[in-house]
Write a protein that holds these residues in place. Sequence first.
Motif, short mmCIF file in Angstrom:
data_model
loop_
_atom_site.label_atom_id
_atom_site.label_comp_id
_atom_site.label_asym_id
_atom_site.label_seq_id
_atom_site.Cartn_x
_atom_site.Cartn_y
_atom_site.Cartn_z
N GLN A 1 0.83 -1.20 0.00
CA GLN A 1 0.00 0.00 0.00
C GLN A 1 0.86 1.25 0.00
O GLN A 1 1.81 1.38 0.78
N TYR B 1 -7.39 -2.97 1.46
CA TYR B 1 -6.19 -3.77 1.21
C TYR B 1 -5.93 -4.73 2.35
O TYR B 1 -5.90 -4.32 3.52
N ASP C 1 -2.84 -6.57 3.22
CA ASP C 1 -1.43 -6.61 2.84
C ASP C 1 -0.63 -7.52 3.76
O ASP C 1 -0.96 -7.71 4.93
#
Length: 199
Positions: free
Chosen positions: A146, A173, A175
């Motif tokens: 990100q 997101y 991640d």
Amino acid sequence: MARVLAIKSSLLGSDGSSSQLVDEFLSLWRNTHPEDKITEKNLAEDPVPHLDLNTFSAFMVAGDKRDAEQNKATALSDELTQQFLETDIVVLGVPMYNLGIPSVLKAYFDHIARAGLTFKYTEAGPVGLAGGKKVYLLSARGGIYQDSAWDFQSTYIKGILNFMGVTDITSVYADGLAISPDHKKAAMDQALQEVRDLV
């Protein structure tokens, strides 16, 4: 009534992390928006073929001037493009593969990015024709990308959507899923909570 198009693109199907984010979104959306029409498309199970020369060449011919073979070549693309244009809300479940998006999703975008339908060229540059939609981009990545220069995944998706005139994009997101089991759980828990907060 809104028309919702949910697209999954994980090779792992429903077991993929991005697919789980989509499933959570849709489960909540159905409860809170029971009147909406939801269409689900799983590109891993039912992949869109990559463009070939016959299809691309047929794109260059006006619809009322195509012959039977050209109409056959563009039939799937015409269907996908019309579906996209008629959709109010798009939910994209996207894993990151080798810093980018799955090839099946790229093939899908290649079929709906159509000059004269979803965008047009002008002297001032390209103009999108498919605006007025809301897109939820639900991404899953093995590393932490990100706001990174390595994030070609979301950069491409936002770029192609903007190119077609779609600018209202909200991203979630997950991640670092490959860092460790604990990190994966924490990242997915956070992403799932963000999805719940959105809906």
